[in-house]
Scaffold this motif. Structure first.
Motif, PDB file in Angstrom:
ATOM      1  N   LEU A   1      55.677  55.767 115.026  1.00 36.90           N
ATOM      2  CA  LEU A   1      56.144  55.004 116.177  1.00 36.90           C
ATOM      3  C   LEU A   1      55.196  53.850 116.498  1.00 36.90           C
ATOM      4  O   LEU A   1      55.633  52.734 116.801  1.00 36.90           O
ATOM      5  CB  LEU A   1      56.287  55.928 117.383  1.00 36.90           C
ATOM      6  CG  LEU A   1      56.828  55.297 118.670  1.00 36.90           C
ATOM      7  CD1 LEU A   1      58.229  54.739 118.445  1.00 36.90           C
ATOM      8  CD2 LEU A   1      56.848  56.318 119.803  1.00 36.90           C
ATOM      9  N   ALA A   2      53.888  54.112 116.424  1.00 43.49           N
ATOM     10  CA  ALA A   2      52.912  53.057 116.692  1.00 43.49           C
ATOM     11  C   ALA A   2      53.025  51.931 115.663  1.00 43.49           C
ATOM     12  O   ALA A   2      52.926  50.743 115.999  1.00 43.49           O
ATOM     13  CB  ALA A   2      51.497  53.645 116.688  1.00 43.49           C
TER      14      ALA A   2
ATOM     15  N   ALA B   1      56.109  49.906 116.463  1.00 49.40           N
ATOM     16  CA  ALA B   1      55.908  49.071 117.647  1.00 49.40           C
ATOM     17  C   ALA B   1      55.074  47.839 117.328  1.00 49.40           C
ATOM     18  O   ALA B   1      55.338  46.737 117.828  1.00 49.40           O
ATOM     19  CB  ALA B   1      55.254  49.889 118.753  1.00 49.40           C
ATOM     20  N   SER B   2      54.053  47.998 116.472  1.00 50.12           N
ATOM     21  CA  SER B   2      53.195  46.864 116.131  1.00 50.12           C
ATOM     22  C   SER B   2      53.918  45.854 115.244  1.00 50.12           C
ATOM     23  O   SER B   2      53.656  44.652 115.307  1.00 50.12           O
ATOM     24  CB  SER B   2      51.929  47.364 115.420  1.00 50.12           C
ATOM     25  OG  SER B   2      52.273  48.024 114.201  1.00 50.12           O
TER      26      SER B   2
ATOM     27  N   ILE C   1      60.479  45.493 116.664  1.00 57.43           N
ATOM     28  CA  ILE C   1      61.788  46.067 116.383  1.00 57.43           C
ATOM     29  C   ILE C   1      62.807  44.941 116.373  1.00 57.43           C
ATOM     30  O   ILE C   1      63.027  44.277 117.390  1.00 57.43           O
ATOM     31  CB  ILE C   1      62.164  47.113 117.444  1.00 57.43           C
ATOM     32  CG1 ILE C   1      61.117  48.227 117.484  1.00 57.43           C
ATOM     33  CG2 ILE C   1      63.546  47.696 117.165  1.00 57.43           C
ATOM     34  CD1 ILE C   1      61.359  49.219 118.598  1.00 57.43           C
TER      35      ILE C   1
ATOM     36  N   LEU D   1      63.953  53.287 114.576  1.00 58.72           N
ATOM     37  CA  LEU D   1      63.652  53.790 115.910  1.00 58.72           C
ATOM     38  C   LEU D   1      64.505  55.008 116.242  1.00 58.72           C
ATOM     39  O   LEU D   1      64.011  55.986 116.827  1.00 58.72           O
ATOM     40  CB  LEU D   1      63.890  52.692 116.946  1.00 58.72           C
ATOM     41  CG  LEU D   1      63.550  53.060 118.396  1.00 58.72           C
ATOM     42  CD1 LEU D   1      62.077  53.413 118.524  1.00 58.72           C
ATOM     43  CD2 LEU D   1      63.916  51.910 119.334  1.00 58.72           C
TER      44      LEU D   1
END
Length: 678
Positions: free
Chosen positions: A311-312, A315-316, A319, A328
């Motif tokens: 997830l990290a 996010a970086s 999306i 996601l």
């Protein structure tokens, strides 16, 4: 600096030790000639005395020493175990619990009184019968033991400790020193099982020892050296004229082996005392958890860390587009799966076998039998059934009340039972089984059953029912749970004050459970407690009524059907529907909760069940299943009927959890009024 309180740690271990010893004493009541049980009682007291002295509980250690000495005489065959001796010792166990809690010398008068009774029980004990006396234990020892205590050596002693003995705090050198104090003349360390140096774990014990002891040593003295580790080790004591090749070294820090090398066992810090004398638990409240359950929890946490990393990274990277949305969604589904598995795993961690609860009542029944003069047998079933630890602790007092009531009111005296054609021994049966999200606990007795006329007369005298009022059998029997209700002819130490059964009902309902009672005259009564497995998380059915959301415990939901507008209008005045040839009352929650909204065109009826009774709940919309984390109501709202708690939804909103028991009772009362009016 450690925050652990040594005295608190000792109290936890002492409580477990007292429980184990008490269970052995209760078993000994039925098998007075069991050497294994006598040894268990003696070892428990010996350990408690040593640990108490170590942690400064001098009053406990001094008192326990006298009880230990009494059972040492039994163990050595000087006196026989009797029912009176066991009864006095059980009283002594209660006093030990008091000394553990207060560790004060202001209980000296009570200590002296109990010790006086103990001495009287020993004096009244019959002389031992040598031909058919207490048989020696054969479960831990082997060799030609004839059961006498007279010296009969020289002795050859062979012992091997468990591999993990040193890691658990047992010091082999202490055992060897105690044997040397007895007069050991030879020792040989057996070293052939020691692995190669690159494979050697210094925390493991791979050695065994052969020791020769002189004629003047009694066999019991040798056994006492190993009393704390005897259950887990290999120990052989036998007579032999053979001498062993190696001579014991006078130094306490080295033992000469068969090949002449010196071996110095590594000791753990603070391990000078046997493992049984040291606290093994943290001072705070704790739950014993099997290692495999912790491994499973660790696996789930590891998976969660991996998903968090994914997830990290997403996010970086940002999306965007269908690919990002798909990634996601995949992570969201993975987090949902792990959250469900973590929830299930954590709920299991708090589960304890109900045997830990049932075991408390053996002593209660034993004492009640002596107090009432009745012969009572306690039978348990389903002890492996697991229940939340918090629920188990809160159930203890209600079940105590129910057992006391069954022994006092339910079971007849020996003469009454014989006159009724029953066995002279009354029986109390405790059973448990899991069904869905509930645990059913039954308390059964084979006594006289409930006298309906007497219950009715008492209910009318108390103003609970009107003369001539029609009551079902279940409603009549439920009267015994009303405050102040008692059918006892006179007040005794056990019952008659009308306090207890109403407390039982309130406690069970406070656990979101319910209590059912059935009784057959002359054959006995059955009380069934329906208790949720856990108080923390439940599976719920999320519904909408007006503008508000509510949760119905899924374990109580039987089925869902549609209520058309025509049927709703037609049923006004008699809120009943026919469900498979049976009329079921239903409640319009919109009216019950005064929402002030108009009904949806296609309402739904959620049929719930409790105690064998069914009621329908009319809702506007069924949203779906919901994992419900239960939050307690505030002190201002706790008394509001129809709700047992609240939960927070995913959008941050609050949904109230419906109290199934109260709603079913409300629906049944309305049905009774309609029938009476019709």
């Amino acid at each position: 600096m450690s925050g652990q309180d040594p005295a608190a740690a000792f109290r936890i271990e002492a409580g477990e030790l007292l429980d184990t010893t008490e269970q052995a004493l209760l078993d000994l009541t039925h098998r007075l000639d069991s050497r294994d049980l006598i040894d268990t009682v003696f070892r428990g007291m010996h350990t408690l005395k040593g640990s108490g002295a170590m942690f400064g509980f001098d009053a406990l250690a001094g008192f326990t020493h006298h009880c230990e000495s009494a059972f040492d005489r039994v163990r050595k065959g000087q006196v026989q175990a009797t029912e009176e001796l066991v009864a006095v010792t059980l009283s002594a166990m209660d006093h030990m619990r008091a000394l553990v809690e207060c560790n004060a010398g202001d209980l000296e008068a009570e200590s002296a009184a109990i010790l006086k009774r103990l001495q009287a029980a020993l004096s009244a004990s019959p002389a031992p019968v040598h031909d058919a006396g207490i048989a020696p234990s054969t479960s831990q020892l082997s060799g030609d033991h004839d059961g006498d205590e007279l010296p009969g050596g020289p002795w050859n002693v062979h012992f091997r400790l468990p591999v993990e003995a040193m890691a658990n705090g047992t010091n082999p050198l202490v055992l060897l020193d105690e044997l040397r104090d007895l007069g050991a003349t030879r020792v040989a360390a057996i070293t052939q099982d020691i692995p190669a140096l690159d494979q050697l774990d210094p925390m493991q014990c791979h050695m065994a020892w052969d020791i020769e002891l002189p004629t003047t040593v009694a066999r019991d003295a040798i056994e006492d050296v190993f009393i704390f580790v005897m259950d887990e080790m290999e120990l052989v004591i036998e007579r032999s004229e053979q001498t062993l090749p190696a001579e014991i070294d006078g130094a306490a820090d080295a033992v000469t082996t068969e090949n002449g090398s010196a071996v110095v066992p590594q000791l753990l810090p603070g391990s000078a005392e046997p493992a049984g004398n040291r606290p093994a638990k943290a001072a705070s409240e704790s739950v014993r958890v099997p290692a495999e359950r912790l491994d499973l929890l660790m696996d789930r946490v590891g998976e969660l860390v991996i998903v968090q990393s994914r997830l990290a990274q997403l996010a970086s990277a940002g999306i965007s587009g269908p690919t990002g949305e798909l990634a996601l969604r995949s992570i969201s589904e993975e987090v949902e799966r792990l959250a469900n598995e973590l929830r299930d795993t954590m709920m299991v961690l708090r589960m304890v076998p109900i045997a830990s609860l049932f075991g408390r009542f053996r002593r209660l029944v034993h004492d009640l039998a002596r107090e009432t003069g009745k012969t009572i047998d306690l039978v348990t079933d389903g002890e492996s059934t697991e229940i939340d630890k918090t629920v188990s602790e809160r159930l203890a007092d209600p079940i105590v009340h129910l057992i006391r009531n069954a022994c006092d009111h339910g079971l007849e005296t020996k003469d009454e039972r014989l006159a009724a054609g029953k066995s002279p021994e009354g029986q109390i049966r405790l059973s448990a089984r899991q069904t869905g999200g509930e645990v059913l606990i039954k308390i059964e007795d084979d006594g006289r059953g409930m006298d309906r006329e007497r219950v009715r007369a008492k209910a009318e005298a108390c103003g609970l029912v009107q003369a001539g009022q029609v009551l079902s059998d279940a409603e009549l029997l439920q009267m015994i749970f009303e405050p102040g209700f008692s059918t006892a002819a006179q007040v005794t130490n056990l019952s008659g004050r009308g306090v207890g059964m109403d407390v039982v009902k309130r406690t069970i309902e406070g656990l979101r459970g319910q209590i059912d009672l059935t009784s057959e005259p002359g054959k006995g009564s059955i009380i069934t407690l329906r208790i949720p497995l856990t108080l923390a998380i439940i599976d719920g059915l999320l519904v909408r009524v007006g503008c508000g959301n509510y949760v119905i415990p899924l374990s109580a939901v039987e089925e869902c059907i549609e209520l058309s507008l025509e049927t709703d209008i037609r049923s006004r005045g008699r809120s009943m529907i026919q469900l498979r040839e049976r009329l079921v009352p239903f409640l319009r929650l919109r009216e019950l909760f005064s929402t002030g909204t108009r009904p949806d065109p296609f309402q739904k009826i959620v049929v719930i069940t409790s105690g064998g009774e069914r009621v329908g709940l009319v809702v506007d919309q069924i949203i779906g299943s919901h994992q419900t984390v239960i939050k307690s109501m505030s002190s201002l709202h706790r008394s509001i009927p129809s709700f047992s708690g609240a939960t927070i939804l995913g959008d941050g909103g609050v949904a109230l959890i419906l109290d199934v028991v109260q709603l079913v009772a409300l629906g049944q009362n309305r049905e009774e009024r309609l029938r009476a009016a019709g």
